[in-house]
Write an enzyme that holds these catalytic residues in place. Structure first.
Site, PDB file in Angstrom:
ATOM      1  N   SER A 236       0.851  -1.186   0.000  1.00 25.64           N
ATOM      2  CA  SER A 236       0.000   0.000   0.000  1.00 25.64           C
ATOM      3  C   SER A 236       0.889   1.239   0.000  1.00 25.64           C
ATOM      4  CB  SER A 236      -0.907  -0.015   1.239  1.00 25.64           C
ATOM      5  OG  SER A 236      -1.941   0.919   1.122  1.00 25.64           O
ATOM      6  N   SER A 283       3.101  -1.677   4.038  1.00 26.66           N
ATOM      7  CA  SER A 283       3.193  -0.305   3.568  1.00 26.66           C
ATOM      8  C   SER A 283       4.352  -0.181   2.590  1.00 26.66           C
ATOM      9  CB  SER A 283       3.434   0.650   4.745  1.00 26.66           C
ATOM     10  OG  SER A 283       4.786   0.570   5.180  1.00 26.66           O
ATOM     11  N   ASP A 284       4.341   0.859   1.760  1.00 27.45           N
ATOM     12  CA  ASP A 284       5.544   1.198   1.017  1.00 27.45           C
ATOM     13  C   ASP A 284       6.509   1.834   2.011  1.00 27.45           C
ATOM     14  OD1 ASP A 284       7.346   1.561  -1.062  1.00 27.45           O
ATOM     15  OD2 ASP A 284       5.818   2.289  -2.459  1.00 27.45           O
ATOM     16  N   ALA A 285       7.729   2.110   1.585  1.00 30.88           N
ATOM     17  CA  ALA A 285       8.763   2.611   2.489  1.00 30.88           C
ATOM     18  C   ALA A 285       8.296   3.857   3.231  1.00 30.88           C
ATOM     19  CB  ALA A 285      10.041   2.904   1.706  1.00 30.88           C
TER      20      ALA A 285
END
Length: 437
Positions: A236, A283-285
């Site tokens: 996400s 999550s993305d970074a």
């Protein structure tokens, strides 16, 4: 959450391991499972020492590309420290050069799609999975399901398969089929869909400007199909989808619209509710500016998990971010029930990959002999075949091609860039092109 259903398919014994393991963990250990730590150095002595000092047990790690021997040894040392089997990830998007220096650079997703050959996409997934597994990886942060709607987009570009949603769907379906044969979990990305904006979520929260109808017919259709295909996890990203946020939360104010990594309605109402995704959300970074521009980090860290992400990717500062997650539990942003739900999905993914059994058997990380796969020319030959099939003539209105040395005595070659970078480390194309000429 149904652990017997897609994508986990756990049996009673595996479910018992998940439940018993969850019950055995302290709150601090549960919070540790949420974190996926970025490994960037050849050698993790300092990282392990810091983890011991802080008494933190992360549930997963992602490695940057480095020599294969170093990747394997890093994973072996991290697993030796860990109480539970680890999820070990890499960006295996275009080949195993995304995880180690010796890995096969098979080709970007657009290159593979340019062959118009589903077998090539299948082989790309197979190569990524085989070579990644030889190093100890069990989780791929790919494939990319974004659509190349706007060629100015700095993230998608040739990392995605096509501007045609149908081709994106079919190529990635074949890629996942190849990867699944190697026992690797995939993470489809970048939810809720990149490729329309001209901005980079590394720098700023970006926007998918699709209408509800447009999204349903394109990104939504692709994600639904990949979920049906059994994608275990989804990434996400720091991308807003205003049309759907407004549909799902009538009356929402502009300043209340959040990116996927922080949005309750996108992760829960749309992804889990409407599309029926039962897997794990990462999550993305969270070191990207796009994550930190909508609220202060002390709120964003626990809100990320509270609003749907099961795994928190990377940290700005390990001690600080871990403390912020713990504080989120104390002040009610993150509940114990939501924490247990996230950790249950993390454990379920580990069980579905057979990691508890591998840990017990001492086979979590393959031996040095597994690195012999990088000496096998089979994968490189497939990559060469892909490169040949991918050559595409886009425009030749002057009918110059093929080049005729009798007609054209001199050629001016002008090259932009060609220095290598984060998403594409290869360089010196101009030199090779001149040699071929």
């Amino acid at each position: 959450m149904d652990l017997k259903a897609k994508p986990f398919h756990l049996n009673d014994e595996q479910i018992k391991w998940v439940e018993d393991t969850l019950a055995s963990l302290s709150t601090r250990e549960k919070v540790g499972q949420l974190f996926c730590i970025n490994v960037v150095t050849e050698g993790v002595d300092d990282l392990v020492a810091e983890l011991k000092k802080l008494d933190i047990q992360p549930g997963s790690y992602m490695t940057r590309s480095m020599p294969a021997k170093a990747v394997q040894e890093n994973f072996r040392q991290l697993q030796a420290y860990a109480k539970l089997p680890l999820l070990l990830a890499a960006n295996l998007e275009r080949g195993a050069d995304g995880v180690c220096d010796e890995g096969t650079c098979f080709g970007t997703q657009m290159e593979v799609a340019a062959t118009n050959d589903l077998e090539m996409s299948y082989k790309s997934g197979l190569v990524c999975g085989r070579e990644g597994a030889a190093l100890g990886c069990n989780w791929n942060f790919g494939p990319i399901l974004d659509i190349d709607t706007n060629f100015h987009n700095p993230i998608t570009n040739t990392r995605v398969s096509s501007s045609d949603p149908e081709k994106v769907l079919e190529m990635n379906r074949a890629f996942i089929r190849g990867m699944k044969e190697t026992g690797m979990a995939v993470s489809i990305k970048h939810w809720p869909g990149d490729g329309r904006d001209e901005r980079d979520q590394h720098m700023v929260t970006s926007i998918n400007s699709s209408t509800v109808e447009e999204w349903d017919a394109t990104y939504g259709r692709i994600y639904r199909a990949m979920i049906e295909e059994g994608a275990e996890t989804l990434m996400s990203a720091h991308i807003m989808l205003p049309a759907y946020s407004r549909k799902l939360r009538p009356g929402i104010k502009d300043e209340e619209i959040l990116p996927g990594s922080l949005s309750y309605e996108l992760n829960n109402d749309l992804l889990r509710g409407q599309l029926g995704f039962n897997g794990l959300i990462v999550s993305d970074a969270t070191t990207m500016n796009g994550f930190m521009q909508t609220m202060s980090r002390d709120k964003a860290v626990p809100t990320c998990v509270a609003n749907g992400c099961d795994v928190f990717l990377f940290v700005c500062n390990l001690e600080e971010d871990f403390s912020l997650m713990m504080d989120g539990l104390k002040n009610g942003i993150l509940t114990e029930a939501r924490l247990d739900e996230a950790v249950t999905r993390i454990l379920a993914l580990k069980a579905s990959l057979g990691l508890p059994e591998k840990l017990a058997a001492g086979t979590m990380i393959p031996g040095p002999e597994a690195l012999e796969i990088f000496r096998d020319e089979t994968h490189r030959n497939w990559a060469r075949e892909c490169a040949d099939k991918a050559v595409t003539l886009v425009k030749d209105t002057q009918h110059i091609l093929p080049l005729d040395s009798k007609k054209y005595k001199r050629v001016l070659l002008h090259v932009l860039g060609d220095v290598g970078g984060y998403h594409d480390p290869t360089k010196d194309h101009a030199k090779r092109f001149i040699e071929q000429l």
